[in-house]
Scaffold this motif. Structure first.
Motif, mmCIF file in Angstrom:
data_model
loop_
_atom_site.group_PDB
_atom_site.id
_atom_site.type_symbol
_atom_site.label_atom_id
_atom_site.label_comp_id
_atom_site.label_asym_id
_atom_site.label_seq_id
_atom_site.Cartn_x
_atom_site.Cartn_y
_atom_site.Cartn_z
ATOM 1 N N CYS A 163 -5.672 -0.097 5.680
ATOM 2 C CA CYS A 163 -6.277 1.250 5.636
ATOM 3 C C CYS A 163 -7.436 1.328 4.649
ATOM 4 N N CYS A 222 0.073 3.197 3.429
ATOM 5 C CA CYS A 222 0.418 2.714 4.780
ATOM 6 C C CYS A 222 1.445 1.581 4.777
ATOM 7 N N CYS A 280 -6.052 -2.450 0.148
ATOM 8 C CA CYS A 280 -5.267 -2.509 1.382
ATOM 9 C C CYS A 280 -6.145 -3.013 2.522
ATOM 10 N N CYS A 288 0.841 -1.196 0.000
ATOM 11 C CA CYS A 288 0.000 0.000 0.000
ATOM 12 C C CYS A 288 0.876 1.246 0.000
HETATM 13 ZN ZN LIG Z 1 -2.987 0.916 3.323
#
Ligand SMILES: [Zn+2]
Ligand SMILES: [Zn+2]
Lengths: 185, 185
Positions: free
Chosen positions: B29, B7, B26, B4
């Motif tokens: 998140c 994150c 993801c 991701c």
């Molecule tokens: Zn993420």
């Protein structure tokens, strides 16, 4: 964009060698993560001189009228994307006639492409994305309730072409709009 | 795409709710990482009836002839991108006349857009990207050495239009090419 999608390292922003603008670069695996404009594709469906519009059931511009359209996907052509979006939003089967507008929106990094499409039968239905679908004669277009400037520009261009009795194929409207951040999908 | 970019969590591939095709999602998140086609922009520069071609100094298709063009960037219109690429590759100042080709290449997830451009003075110079630049009369185009199918299609469309003595503006060539993975920038 904060982390490398290839190796998860935190990205830095710098101008790569031989390049001319800052990019998101990975200091660990050296991957350069480019960001480029995206394409919106749609149709202007015409049935016996009337234009099909969809009332948006989702944000942005919920409840306003639009031509069917949306983000072009990988693995498809512009025309295939336009037909797919038309089907998804209105369950209408249309036939691509020609590209009719290509409009740059640098403020939101998008290019909007609409195709004039023939709709042999007036069959369509509401969807999650469209709460109402209607055929409008050119004189009855609800101009004050059109969701996007690119849709308005495309409709105006088509209607002007028809009114001037131009022989088909119509010229493609190629222009740039903006700056209005709200004109995004 | 493995991690991701927001994150750094490892991504999974699944069809998000309300969507219709697998995406990189993801699990941490919830960001959805879309991948969309990219746009190539370029010009077909004409000076006194002759067409400017550039011999490529870089891969792919090094040493073959092409029209100046490259990836459209964020914050620019199609026409601005075409002028920028023309300048970067040939140091030629041209004036956009009209969009002349819009070609989908679903095999490589690209759309190529070329503009017919007027070149008032025959001033240009080689660059890192172009080892040789030359003006070609339509009859002298080195068809066997053209780098990309989209460039060949654009040149043929323009030359056919000229030969048929069509009044300007010329029709836009809108088509889909493929499947030849090698036709990519
Ligand atoms: Zn993420
Ligand atoms: Zn990396």
């Amino acid at each position: 964009m904060k982390f490398c999608s290839e190796c998860a390292a935190p990205l830095i922003v710098e101008v790569p060698e031989g390049d001319h603008r800052p990019r998101h670069v990975c200091p660990k695996c050296s991957a350069i993560h480019y960001q480029n404009p995206r394409i919106i594709v749609g149709t202007l469906p015409v049935h016996q001189g009337k234009i099909m519009l969809c009332r948006r059931g989702i944000e942005p511009r919920i409840d306003m009228w639009t031509l069917p359209g949306g983000f072009m996907e990988n693995d498809e052509s512009l025309a295939e994307g336009a037909l797919r979006e038309t089907w998804e939003e209105s369950k209408a089967s249309v036939e691509i006639e020609q590209l009719i507008s290509v409009i740059s929106l640098p403020i939101v990094d998008q290019v909007h492409c609409f195709f004039l499409a023939n709709m042999p039968v007036a069959e369509y239905s509401t969807t999650e994305e469209s709460t109402e679908i209607e055929l409008f004669a050119p004189a009855d277009i609800p101009w004050q309730e059109i969701a996007f400037e690119t849709v308005k520009t495309t409709l105006q261009h088509y209607i002007n072409s028809v009114q001037q009795s131009l022989t088909k194929p119509y010229q493609v409207c190629n222009t740039t709009l903006g700056p209005r951040k709200s004109d995004t999908y």
